[in-house]
Write an enzyme that holds these catalytic residues in place. Structure first.
Site, PDB file in Angstrom:
ATOM      1  N   SER A  58       0.614  -1.248   0.128  1.00 43.62           N
ATOM      2  CA  SER A  58      -0.277  -0.261   0.208  1.00 43.62           C
ATOM      3  C   SER A  58       0.900   1.551  -0.320  1.00 43.62           C
ATOM      4  O   SER A  58       2.030   1.120   0.474  1.00 43.62           O
ATOM      5  CB  SER A  58      -0.819   0.115   0.531  1.00 43.62           C
ATOM      6  OG  SER A  58      -1.391  -1.375   1.455  1.00 43.62           O
TER       7      SER A  58
HETATM    8  N1  SAH Z   1       0.783  -5.473   4.600  1.00 37.92           N
HETATM    9  C1  SAH Z   1       1.213  -5.576   2.983  1.00 37.92           C
HETATM   10  C2  SAH Z   1      -0.058  -5.227   1.641  1.00 37.92           C
HETATM   11  C3  SAH Z   1      -0.288  -6.854   1.925  1.00 37.92           C
HETATM   12  S1  SAH Z   1      -1.623  -6.782   0.014  1.00 37.92           S
HETATM   13  C4  SAH Z   1       2.361  -5.305   2.720  1.00 37.92           C
HETATM   14  O1  SAH Z   1       2.831  -3.811   3.860  1.00 37.92           O
HETATM   15  O2  SAH Z   1       2.617  -5.300   1.939  1.00 37.92           O
HETATM   16  C5  SAH Z   1      -2.886  -8.002   0.672  1.00 37.92           C
HETATM   17  C6  SAH Z   1      -2.181  -8.748   0.922  1.00 37.92           C
HETATM   18  O3  SAH Z   1      -3.171 -10.124   1.337  1.00 37.92           O
HETATM   19  C7  SAH Z   1      -1.695  -9.856  -0.634  1.00 37.92           C
HETATM   20  O4  SAH Z   1      -0.438 -10.074  -0.662  1.00 37.92           O
HETATM   21  C8  SAH Z   1      -2.319 -11.373  -0.717  1.00 37.92           C
HETATM   22  O5  SAH Z   1      -2.065 -12.252  -1.185  1.00 37.92           O
HETATM   23  C9  SAH Z   1      -3.305 -11.824   1.126  1.00 37.92           C
HETATM   24  N2  SAH Z   1      -4.159 -12.420   1.020  1.00 37.92           N
HETATM   25  C10 SAH Z   1      -5.409 -12.123   0.555  1.00 37.92           C
HETATM   26  N3  SAH Z   1      -6.196 -12.888   1.049  1.00 37.92           N
HETATM   27  C11 SAH Z   1      -5.796 -13.519   2.271  1.00 37.92           C
HETATM   28  C12 SAH Z   1      -6.080 -14.556   3.069  1.00 37.92           C
HETATM   29  N4  SAH Z   1      -7.414 -14.874   2.903  1.00 37.92           N
HETATM   30  N5  SAH Z   1      -5.605 -14.587   3.888  1.00 37.92           N
HETATM   31  C13 SAH Z   1      -3.571 -14.695   3.779  1.00 37.92           C
HETATM   32  N6  SAH Z   1      -3.392 -13.093   3.282  1.00 37.92           N
HETATM   33  C14 SAH Z   1      -4.605 -13.599   1.974  1.00 37.92           C
END
Ligand code: SAH
Length: 205
Positions: A58
């Protein structure tokens, strides 16, 4: 001024981020370490960036606002859903006693764990799996941060939040033009929520 400190000065301070602990940690953490090498020159730009597997890290202001809303204290145990690059987890790790972060994509989980280890964040545990189930073995948590959009709060997450604990998540359909970043607090076993601002996140799957 170092690029991270300039990012804080130009994008966060004066833009609603007032928590000095959050500003301090973000001014020190090397955001480029969480990105593919080719994106290092863009690491401190005020936008989301691709991290592989179709996922994104983000925009710094959104990361800061979510962290500030969660109000993480030094003694807190925090759960993050969606480790992605590990950047948000690293910030929480510097601010709190313990962080458990869950990532669905094994390749991302592995990479996030490696960079967190390299930076010496031994209080952050990366778990590969479905974050919608939470981490019952480490519950209850003082705060839960969901970094992917969901139309509803997964019941296990609500259950794993302590009384008085905070939950921050982008609520809404991931197909919609925007979701609503919301902060909830658990009172009398119920979640009471309020909107922070509109955001755009990848879906919780
Ligand atoms: N916090 C992160 C950005 C997250 S983007 C950072 O600092 O870089 C959202 C993430 O959620 C993605 O990597 C995606 O693969 C993950 N995601 C999506 N559904 C999920 C689930 N059910 N359980 C765990 N992770 C999940």
């Amino acid at each position: 001024m170092r690029p991270a400190a300039r990012m804080v000065a130009e994008q966060l301070r004066g833009h609603g981020i007032t928590d000095e602990r959050v500003l301090e940690v973000m001014a020190e953490l090397p955001r480029e370490d969480f990105l593919p090498a080719s994106l290092a020159p863009a690491a401190y730009e005020g936008r989301a960036l691709p991290i592989g597997q179709g996922q994104t890290i983000s925009q710094p202001l959104v990361v800061a606002a979510m962290t500030q809303a969660l109000a993480p204290g030094p003694a807190d145990s925090i759960l993050e859903i969606g480790s992605g690059s590990g950047y948000q987890a690293a910030i929480l790790g510097r601010l709190c006693r313990r962080v458990v972060t869950i990532e669905l994509e094994p390749a991302l989980a592995e990479r996030a764990a490696a960079v967190l280890k390299r930076l010496g964040l031994e209080n952050v545990e990366v778990v590969a799996g479905d974050g919608r189930l939470g981490a019952p073995q480490h519950a209850p948590f003082d705060g839960i941060l969901v970094a992917a959009a969901t139309p509803e709060i997964p019941a296990p997450l609500a259950a794993q939040l302590k009384e008085g604990g905070r939950l921050v998540l982008p609520l809404g359909d991931s197909e919609a033009p925007a979701q609503e970043l919301r902060l909830y607090r658990k009172r009398g076993g119920e979640l009471e929520g309020a909107a922070i601002f509109p955001v755009k996140f990848v879906p919780l799957r």
